[in-house]
Design a protein around this motif. Structure first.
Motif, short mmCIF file in Angstrom:
data_model
loop_
_atom_site.label_atom_id
_atom_site.label_comp_id
_atom_site.label_asym_id
_atom_site.label_seq_id
_atom_site.Cartn_x
_atom_site.Cartn_y
_atom_site.Cartn_z
N VAL A 96 -4.33 62.66 10.99
CA VAL A 96 -4.08 61.51 11.42
C VAL A 96 -2.89 61.31 12.45
O VAL A 96 -2.78 60.55 13.30
N TYR A 230 -8.43 63.31 9.09
CA TYR A 230 -9.70 62.85 9.57
C TYR A 230 -10.53 64.08 9.57
O TYR A 230 -10.35 65.15 9.86
N LEU A 245 -19.55 51.27 8.55
CA LEU A 245 -18.11 51.59 8.19
C LEU A 245 -18.19 51.31 6.72
O LEU A 245 -18.65 50.60 6.16
N GLY A 246 -17.22 52.19 6.09
CA GLY A 246 -16.74 52.27 4.74
C GLY A 246 -17.94 53.07 3.89
O GLY A 246 -17.72 53.36 2.74
N ARG A 264 -14.40 58.25 3.17
CA ARG A 264 -15.11 57.13 3.84
C ARG A 264 -15.06 56.93 5.51
O ARG A 264 -14.29 57.66 5.93
N GLU A 266 -14.67 55.74 8.90
CA GLU A 266 -13.44 54.65 9.14
C GLU A 266 -13.70 54.42 10.59
O GLU A 266 -13.44 53.33 11.06
N ALA A 267 -14.66 55.08 11.47
CA ALA A 267 -15.02 54.65 12.88
C ALA A 267 -16.17 55.24 13.23
O ALA A 267 -16.59 56.45 12.99
N ARG A 282 -16.17 59.30 12.71
CA ARG A 282 -14.91 59.89 12.10
C ARG A 282 -14.59 59.31 10.66
O ARG A 282 -14.72 58.10 10.25
N ALA A 283 -14.46 60.14 9.63
CA ALA A 283 -14.12 59.76 8.22
C ALA A 283 -12.83 60.03 7.91
O ALA A 283 -12.31 60.95 8.40
N ARG A 284 -12.10 59.11 7.04
CA ARG A 284 -10.86 59.28 6.47
C ARG A 284 -11.00 59.88 5.10
O ARG A 284 -11.54 59.53 4.12
#
Length: 401
Positions: A96, A230, A245-246, A264, A266-267, A282-284
């Motif tokens: 990140v 990420y 998203l999510g 999850r 994120e973008a 992109r997942a967080r």
């Protein structure tokens, strides 16, 4: 008289002819008898060989006339399960926040205040560059600032008594502002010679040494924040309608093969790659144990909404071909189990199971192993019949790794 008679017999052909004839006839009879014996022996040998060959042919004919026993196979049934569809891809772990800490101004390393791999807080001093000359210059600039303040104060007093003009006051005011600006600029230069951590994180390998001269922008050490990371990956265009998203994402990495990490989305990129027609995602992921590191290769699984009562069979039972997938369906014909090749349409696969979209119904019995030796309509024998009963194929919830 005897001698005369003997000589007369030898000399008389009429007398000798019958004798010679009888001798030749005896010789011929002997030759005929011998030839007959040889012919009889040959006939006996040929007859024996013919009988042996005839016996072999009869045995082979009897063997081929007897049908072989049905092949033995193992069987399973089509079951309905609660299935969690997923979209699989590969991605890369990224930080990140992650930077190569560098210096804005040139200078010589006076002191190093960190160790490689250490955890640091935001604003913590890492490297001090030599600033003795700058501090000396700062003292002179501060003195000039104080002098400008004194001049301005005196001129303002004289202005009230009308001893100086307004222009003199304005000039000293400008001189004071200039002195203050020079002090601030020099102080900023001194501050920039103190290289501090821009954020909290973990340091990498130190790349500078004490006394080393650093040009502007020289790499000092890598700083990465690992509490959150990420994972960037891509999916085909056809999957765009299933993403939001999510949405949940799971990953596995080679460094921890027995562990799954949950995150999850994120973008989602608003545009697709023109060359591959893939969508960037992109997942967080929370990373409190710092197990995930930037640059890791990750196998990603995007979780889709759960589907109830999805038909699944073991992947081993499916014969995959370029012209279509198929299975051998077991049917009872005249009380005997026989197989029929059935074309099917398969869906997603996970572990050793595959989803059946078309071609089979719940409870259908199919061949699990031994398909290679089968043909349409062939009778079979099923082993492990008890394990193939319908109650053994009750619906169950799909266990997730």
């Amino acid at each position: 008289m005897a001698a005369i008679r003997s000589d007369s017999i030898r000399a008389n052909p009429a007398v000798l002819a019958p004798i010679h004839l009888s001798r030749r006839q005896g010789y011929r009879a002997q030759m005929f008898a011998r030839l007959s014996l040889v012919l009889l022996a040959l006939a006996a040998i040929i007859g024996g060989l013919a009988f042996l060959k005839y016996t072999q042919i009869q045995k082979e004919m009897a063997m081929y006339s007897t049908s072989p026993p049905p092949p033995t196979v193992s069987a399973t049934r089509v079951v309905a399960k609660t299935w969690e569809p997923t979209l699989s891809a590969v991605g890369t772990v990224s930080a990140v926040q992650g930077v190569d800490v560098s210096n804005e101004v040139a200078g010589q390393v006076a002191s190093i205040h960190f160790s490689s791999g250490a955890e640091v807080e935001q604003g913590e001093l890492l490297v001090q560059l030599d600033d003795q000359v700058d501090r000396a210059d700062l003292e002179g600039l501060v003195a000039a600032e104080r002098l400008a303040e004194i001049k301005l104060k005196r001129n303002r007093t004289l202005l009230r008594d009308r001893a100086v003009a307004q222009g003199d006051v304005d000039e000293t005011t400008a001189q004071l502002d200039q002195a203050r600006a020079l002090v601030k600029a020099k102080q900023a230069t001194i501050d920039k010679k103190q290289i501090r951590a821009p954020f909290a994180g973990q340091l990498g390998i130190r790349q500078v040494d004490l006394g080393q001269y650093l040009a502007e922008g020289a790499a000092i050490v890598t700083l990465v924040s690992l509490d959150v990371v990420y994972v960037d990956y891509a999916l085909p265009e056809r999957d765009l309608s299933q993403l939001q998203l999510g949405q949940g994402v799971r990953i596995r990495v080679a460094a921890h093969p027995d562990r799954t990490f949950d995150g999850r989305i994120e973008a989602i990129s608003p545009s697709l790659d023109k060359r591959t027609r893939n969508l960037s995602i992109r997942a967080r992921f929370d990373n409190p144990e710092h197990l995930l590191r930037p640059g890791m290769f990750a196998r990603t699984t995007t979780v889709l909404p759960v589907e109830e009562r999805t038909l699944v069979i073991p992947r081993q039972a499916v014969t995959f071909n370029t012209y279509g997938d198929s299975v051998f369906l077991i049917q009872e014909v005249e009380g005997k189990p026989k197989v029929q090749r059935r074309q099917i349409r398969t869906g997603a696969a996970r572990d050793d199971e595959v989803v059946i979209l078309q071609g089979l119904a719940e409870g259908d019995r199919i061949v699990l192993a031994g398909q290679v030796k089968l043909t349409n309509g062939q009778e079979i024998q099923i082993k492990d019949e008890d394990a193939d009963k319908p109650e053994a194929a009750e619906p169950q919830t799909q266990q997730q790794p």
